[in-house]
Write a protein that holds these residues in place. Structure first.
Motif, PDB file in Angstrom:
ATOM      1  N   PHE A  86       0.848  -1.196   0.000  1.00  0.00           N
ATOM      2  CA  PHE A  86       0.000   0.000   0.000  1.00  0.00           C
ATOM      3  C   PHE A  86       0.881   1.242   0.000  1.00  0.00           C
ATOM      4  O   PHE A  86       1.793   1.375   0.808  1.00  0.00           O
ATOM      5  CB  PHE A  86      -0.887  -0.021   1.249  1.00  0.00           C
ATOM      6  N   MET A  87       0.600   2.179  -0.882  1.00  0.00           N
ATOM      7  CA  MET A  87       1.411   3.388  -1.043  1.00  0.00           C
ATOM      8  C   MET A  87       1.069   4.391   0.059  1.00  0.00           C
ATOM      9  O   MET A  87       0.174   5.224  -0.085  1.00  0.00           O
ATOM     10  CB  MET A  87       1.169   4.005  -2.420  1.00  0.00           C
ATOM     11  N   MET A  88       1.794   4.295   1.164  1.00  0.00           N
ATOM     12  CA  MET A  88       1.538   5.193   2.300  1.00  0.00           C
ATOM     13  C   MET A  88       2.792   5.262   3.164  1.00  0.00           C
ATOM     14  O   MET A  88       3.151   4.291   3.827  1.00  0.00           O
ATOM     15  CB  MET A  88       0.353   4.697   3.128  1.00  0.00           C
ATOM     16  N   GLY A  89       3.467   6.394   3.125  1.00  0.00           N
ATOM     17  CA  GLY A  89       4.683   6.559   3.900  1.00  0.00           C
ATOM     18  C   GLY A  89       4.428   7.268   5.214  1.00  0.00           C
ATOM     19  O   GLY A  89       3.320   7.741   5.496  1.00  0.00           O
ATOM     20  N   PRO A  90       5.436   7.388   6.062  1.00  0.00           N
ATOM     21  CA  PRO A  90       5.298   8.071   7.352  1.00  0.00           C
ATOM     22  C   PRO A  90       4.836   9.515   7.178  1.00  0.00           C
ATOM     23  O   PRO A  90       5.308  10.235   6.296  1.00  0.00           O
ATOM     24  CB  PRO A  90       6.712   8.010   7.928  1.00  0.00           C
ATOM     25  N   GLY A  91       3.893   9.940   8.029  1.00  0.00           N
ATOM     26  CA  GLY A  91       3.414  11.309   8.004  1.00  0.00           C
ATOM     27  C   GLY A  91       2.472  11.629   6.872  1.00  0.00           C
ATOM     28  O   GLY A  91       2.076  12.788   6.694  1.00  0.00           O
ATOM     29  N   GLN A  92       2.080  10.637   6.102  1.00  0.00           N
ATOM     30  CA  GLN A  92       1.199  10.869   4.961  1.00  0.00           C
ATOM     31  C   GLN A  92      -0.257  10.771   5.411  1.00  0.00           C
ATOM     32  O   GLN A  92      -0.810   9.691   5.580  1.00  0.00           O
ATOM     33  CB  GLN A  92       1.477   9.835   3.861  1.00  0.00           C
TER      34      GLN A  92
END
Length: 275
Positions: A86-92
């Motif tokens: 899943f395309m989701m990085g920290p702070g997103q």
């Protein structure tokens, strides 16, 4: 001889209108090619399953709501595991509309997969508390874990460091990653694993980019509709129309990479644009 009438219907481009008899002739001609595609898909699926496998020797540990879990734990006692990157990085604070659309397909079929020796899990690089906030908001019930303290995303070429991208060492979709991935750091994909009787985990398959369309059942419906996918906006992709399922008709915007932003979003991207 076919009687041809051209007329405009419901915003769809001018289309040929014929008798039912003539329609059957055209439909049966198309059916031949549909059968060819079905047989080709069967052969391609067999070739996917015949790919050589890679032994996973590194122990990957993820953060889950209940604590630490390993890659082996995600199998939940089954021999096959499908992972959605899943395309989701920290702070997103925002989420990818494509990833969201894909995992939305799972709610109704998860029990069927589980009873066919297939476990399903979603992995993102964001910390688990940020993942849990989105999971609760969307009402998702499937396992969704964090690789924040793991090299998993980097090893499977869905997360990137600016240094690696600049050096040309980074791969995405089995080729050199474009330079723009350094700006977003995370992309999406899907990977498959098998665990043998001895407990050894093997990586059997991965796909990225439009390869993920294989798991978007909604496209099979849209592709037979008169308007087709109707992706005629600036991106020519699902980013033109797909939204988190709780945000339709509520405004907002989508980046070219698929990240959705709520109307009142105050993220760094919008702050920079307003400066």
């Amino acid at each position: 001889m076919r009687t041809q009438i051209m007329e405009k219907t419901d915003g769809v481009s001018d289309h040929e209108i014929v008798s039912h008899t003539d329609w059957l002739v055209a439909r049966n001609d198309l059916l031949k090619r549909e059968k060819e595609l079905t047989r080709l898909r069967d052969r391609l699926s067999a070739e996917r399953r015949a790919l050589p496998w890679v032994r996973i020797d590194k122990e990957y540990i993820f953060d889950a709501p209940e604590g630490k879990v390993t890659l082996a734990d995600l199998f939940e006692g089954r021999s096959q595991l499908f992972i959605k990157h899943f395309m989701m990085g920290p702070g997103q604070a925002t989420q990818c509309v494509g990833c969201s659309l894909e995992v939305d397909h799972l709610e109704g079929i998860l029990v069927h997969l589980q009873n066919h020796d297939v476990s399903y899990a979603v992995v993102a690089r964001a910390p688990i508390d940020e993942i849990e906030a989105i999971r609760r908001r969307m009402g998702w019930k499937f396992p969704f874990v964090s690789s924040y303290h793991s090299e998993f995303n980097y090893d499977f070429n869905v997360s990137f460091t600016r240094e690696d991208v600049a050096s040309g060492r980074t791969l995405y979709n089995f080729g050199r990653a474009p330079e723009w991935v350094a700006e977003i750091e995370d992309l999406s994909g899907d990977s498959v694993f098998y665990k043998d009787g001895a407990g050894q985990i093997l990586h059997t398959y991965s796909t990225f980019g439009r390869g993920g369309e294989e798991f978007l059942g909604i496209y099979r419906i849209l592709d037979v509709m008169p308007k087709g996918r109707d992706e005629n906006g600036p991106y020519r992709s699902l980013a033109d129309w797909a939204r988190p399922r709780n945000m339709y008709r509520r405004g907002g915007s989508v980046e070219p990479n698929g990240r959705y932003h709520e109307p009142a979003c105050a993220c760094t991207i919008h702050q920079s644009a307003a400066a």
